[in-house]
Write a protein that holds these residues in place. Structure first.
Motif, PDB file in Angstrom:
ATOM      1  N   PRO A  94       0.832  -1.209   0.000  1.00 40.12           N
ATOM      2  CA  PRO A  94       0.000   0.000   0.000  1.00 40.12           C
ATOM      3  C   PRO A  94       0.867   1.260   0.000  1.00 40.12           C
ATOM      4  CG  PRO A  94      -0.020  -1.023   2.161  1.00 40.12           C
ATOM      5  CD  PRO A  94       0.690  -1.974   1.256  1.00 40.12           C
ATOM      6  N   VAL A  95       0.560   2.172  -0.894  1.00 47.61           N
ATOM      7  CA  VAL A  95       1.309   3.421  -1.024  1.00 47.61           C
ATOM      8  C   VAL A  95       0.324   4.571  -0.980  1.00 47.61           C
ATOM      9  CG1 VAL A  95       2.766   4.826  -2.523  1.00 47.61           C
ATOM     10  CG2 VAL A  95       3.171   2.353  -2.348  1.00 47.61           C
ATOM     11  N   ALA A  96       0.564   5.540  -0.110  1.00 49.29           N
ATOM     12  CA  ALA A  96      -0.319   6.698   0.034  1.00 49.29           C
ATOM     13  C   ALA A  96       0.202   7.915  -0.712  1.00 49.29           C
ATOM     14  CB  ALA A  96      -0.507   7.037   1.510  1.00 49.29           C
ATOM     15  N   GLU A  97       1.555   8.024  -0.839  1.00 52.49           N
ATOM     16  CA  GLU A  97       2.137   9.200  -1.466  1.00 52.49           C
ATOM     17  C   GLU A  97       3.281   8.787  -2.388  1.00 52.49           C
ATOM     18  OE1 GLU A  97       3.405  11.664   1.722  1.00 52.49           O
ATOM     19  OE2 GLU A  97       1.406  12.554   2.071  1.00 52.49           O
ATOM     20  N   ILE A  98       3.511   9.618  -3.394  1.00 54.76           N
ATOM     21  CA  ILE A  98       4.663   9.434  -4.275  1.00 54.76           C
ATOM     22  C   ILE A  98       5.492  10.710  -4.194  1.00 54.76           C
ATOM     23  CG2 ILE A  98       5.438   9.050  -6.653  1.00 54.76           C
ATOM     24  CD1 ILE A  98       2.853   7.579  -7.191  1.00 54.76           C
ATOM     25  N   ASP A  99       6.701  10.606  -3.671  1.00 53.61           N
ATOM     26  CA  ASP A  99       7.575  11.756  -3.439  1.00 53.61           C
ATOM     27  C   ASP A  99       8.597  11.843  -4.572  1.00 53.61           C
ATOM     28  OD1 ASP A  99       9.322  13.697  -2.564  1.00 53.61           O
ATOM     29  OD2 ASP A  99       9.345  13.008  -0.477  1.00 53.61           O
ATOM     30  N   VAL A 100       8.604  12.959  -5.290  1.00 53.76           N
ATOM     31  CA  VAL A 100       9.536  13.137  -6.423  1.00 53.76           C
ATOM     32  C   VAL A 100      10.478  14.323  -6.162  1.00 53.76           C
ATOM     33  CG1 VAL A 100       8.046  12.078  -8.161  1.00 53.76           C
ATOM     34  CG2 VAL A 100       7.788  14.508  -7.637  1.00 53.76           C
ATOM     35  N   SER A 101      10.680  14.676  -4.882  1.00 49.14           N
ATOM     36  CA  SER A 101      11.528  15.839  -4.574  1.00 49.14           C
ATOM     37  C   SER A 101      12.987  15.601  -4.934  1.00 49.14           C
ATOM     38  CB  SER A 101      11.404  16.195  -3.085  1.00 49.14           C
ATOM     39  OG  SER A 101      11.796  15.082  -2.279  1.00 49.14           O
ATOM     40  N   ALA A 102      13.444  14.331  -4.901  1.00 50.50           N
ATOM     41  CA  ALA A 102      14.857  14.023  -5.166  1.00 50.50           C
ATOM     42  C   ALA A 102      15.124  13.707  -6.631  1.00 50.50           C
ATOM     43  CB  ALA A 102      15.288  12.836  -4.301  1.00 50.50           C
ATOM     44  N   VAL A 103      14.130  13.882  -7.483  1.00 50.23           N
ATOM     45  CA  VAL A 103      14.308  13.603  -8.913  1.00 50.23           C
ATOM     46  C   VAL A 103      15.089  14.745  -9.550  1.00 50.23           C
ATOM     47  CG1 VAL A 103      13.113  13.308 -11.109  1.00 50.23           C
ATOM     48  CG2 VAL A 103      12.222  12.205  -9.050  1.00 50.23           C
ATOM     49  N   GLU A 104      16.172  14.403 -10.231  1.00 44.28           N
ATOM     50  CA  GLU A 104      17.023  15.429 -10.843  1.00 44.28           C
ATOM     51  C   GLU A 104      16.408  15.992 -12.131  1.00 44.28           C
ATOM     52  OE1 GLU A 104      20.675  13.448 -11.524  1.00 44.28           O
ATOM     53  OE2 GLU A 104      21.050  12.982  -9.410  1.00 44.28           O
ATOM     54  N   ARG A 105      15.978  15.101 -13.004  1.00 43.52           N
ATOM     55  CA  ARG A 105      15.377  15.513 -14.282  1.00 43.52           C
ATOM     56  C   ARG A 105      14.185  14.612 -14.554  1.00 43.52           C
ATOM     57  NH1 ARG A 105      20.309  14.332 -16.069  1.00 43.52           N
ATOM     58  NH2 ARG A 105      19.513  12.980 -17.745  1.00 43.52           N
ATOM     59  N   MET A 106      13.238  15.140 -15.299  1.00 39.62           N
ATOM     60  CA  MET A 106      12.067  14.346 -15.636  1.00 39.62           C
ATOM     61  C   MET A 106      11.619  14.706 -17.052  1.00 39.62           C
ATOM     62  SD  MET A 106       8.315  14.046 -13.765  1.00 39.62           S
ATOM     63  CE  MET A 106       9.004  13.410 -12.243  1.00 39.62           C
ATOM     64  N   ASP A 107      11.426  13.673 -17.890  1.00 37.62           N
ATOM     65  CA  ASP A 107      10.877  13.919 -19.223  1.00 37.62           C
ATOM     66  C   ASP A 107       9.446  13.370 -19.271  1.00 37.62           C
ATOM     67  OD1 ASP A 107      11.175  11.212 -19.324  1.00 37.62           O
ATOM     68  OD2 ASP A 107      12.603  11.178 -20.991  1.00 37.62           O
ATOM     69  N   THR A 108       8.884  13.305 -20.476  1.00 36.91           N
ATOM     70  CA  THR A 108       7.484  12.883 -20.618  1.00 36.91           C
ATOM     71  C   THR A 108       7.277  11.452 -20.142  1.00 36.91           C
ATOM     72  OG1 THR A 108       7.327  14.322 -22.562  1.00 36.91           O
ATOM     73  CG2 THR A 108       5.569  12.718 -22.261  1.00 36.91           C
TER      74      THR A 108
END
Length: 371
Positions: A43-57
């Protein structure tokens, strides 16, 4: 060494875990962890992307898919990543709406029929408005005759009439042969093949001569009007004319309508004449009726009002054909594909209206004793 995307599931005080991504979430770095992400069952309540350096489509789509699959909230998102995820979510919503189940049959059929009826009503209102523009432009040209474009009229008369003599003549000649042959076959059963002259003369002068000519002109010139004006709309030539103070209705529409109304009755007479010639040729070869005897008998058996009936229909059919072609051409707005669609609509609309009006004329002339 190329950096890869990583993830971990950390416990959360609010219940359920937090899926934490780190590293670059781009297409080249997600392949390694894709199968692991699809296998997540915790079970996952949140998805944290604060440590992502780059993100494409692809990375944005991966995060969005997981949020929908795990029913988790996306948190700590940078501005650029947030815009990408928002765009992906809208695209996904559109796709889902396209795949939505259709309405039940009893609801869908009335809905579609109503849409078609409303579309037809709006279309006819637009045609009436277009006719109003033509009438206003014609009135302005009557008040200011110097604005009338004589050269354009002569040019359109050549295109509509002179250039059509070959195909209209050949068609009418062959139709005359067919009418005479089919009529003679039936009349010979009663020994009345001499009445083939009556059949060919009256049918050609009264109905088929002008009707077949109108259909040919609709397919030839009506479609050309729609294609020409539609292309001019796409290339913004019509807008350029308005910008310099030239009325497109006066410069483009009026000459085409006037030329068609003038030339169609003349083409109808020419068509009727060649239809009679075709019938006379068939009669001389198959029935033993001399060619000139056939022609002289035409004058005896065909009443003069049959000629008038054909002449009266000519300008009206010409108006219908020209208005249909010009109206459809002026409605083009978007792309070249619409030019083809409008051209087809112009031909269908013109032929349909010509046949309907021919039926109205037949009833009217019968009522006044010209049947």
């Amino acid at each position: 060494m190329r950096a890869l995307a990583e993830f971990s599931i950390e416990p959360s005080d609010s219940g359920g875990g937090t899926l934490v991504f780190s590293g670059p979430m781009v297409v080249s770095s997600l392949g390694v962890i894709d199968s692991k992400l699809r296998a997540i069952s915790e079970p996952v309540a949140e998805i944290d992307v604060s440590a992502v350096e780059r993100m494409d489509t692809v990375g944005a789509w991966t995060v969005w898919r997981l949020s929908q699959q795990l029913d988790a909230k996306i948190v700590n998102c940078r501005e650029e990543a947030e815009r990408l995820i928002e765009a992906i979510s809208k695209t996904d919503d559109n796709r889902e709406s396209v795949r939505a189940p259709r309405l039940p049959l009893l609801t869908r059929v009335p809905d579609e029929v109503g849409t078609i009826v409303i579309g037809l009503a709006k279309g006819w209102l637009q045609v009436v408005g277009f006719l109003g523009q033509v009438v206003i432009a014609a009135g302005m040209m009557l008040r200011h005759p110097r604005r009338f474009r004589g050269k354009a009229l002569v040019h359109q008369m050549e295109l509509v009439g002179v250039n059509a003599l070959g195909i209209v003549g050949l068609m009418s000649f062959l139709v005359g042969i067919v009418i005479a042959q089919q009529g003679a076959v039936q009349l010979q059963q009663f020994g009345a093949e001499i009445y083939t002259v009556n059949l060919v003369g009256r049918l050609t002068l009264r109905e088929l001569g002008i009707l077949m000519t109108a259909i040919m002109v609709a397919g030839r010139s009506g479609s050309a009007f729609a294609a020409q004006l539609g292309t001019m709309k796409l290339t913004e030539e019509v807008d350029a004319m308005r910008t310099i103070g030239v009325s497109p209705t006066e410069a483009l529409v009026i000459p085409r309508i006037a030329a068609t109304m003038v030339m169609l009755p003349l083409l109808g007479i020419y068509s009727s004449f060649l239809g009679i010639i075709g019938g006379a040729v068939l009669a001389s070869l198959a029935l033993g009726i001399p060619f000139f005897t056939f022609l002289s008998r035409i004058q005896e058996v065909v009443p003069l009002h049959d000629v008038f009936v054909g002449l009266v229909k000519g300008p009206v059919f010409g108006l219908i054909v020209a208005v249909a072609g010009c109206y459809q051409g002026m409605q083009v707005k978007t792309n070249a594909e619409e030019v083809g669609g409008r051209t087809t609509s112009a031909v269908v609309m013109a032929i349909f209206m010509v046949i309907v009006l021919d039926a109205v004329f037949a009833i009217f002339f019968t009522k006044i004793g010209w049947g």
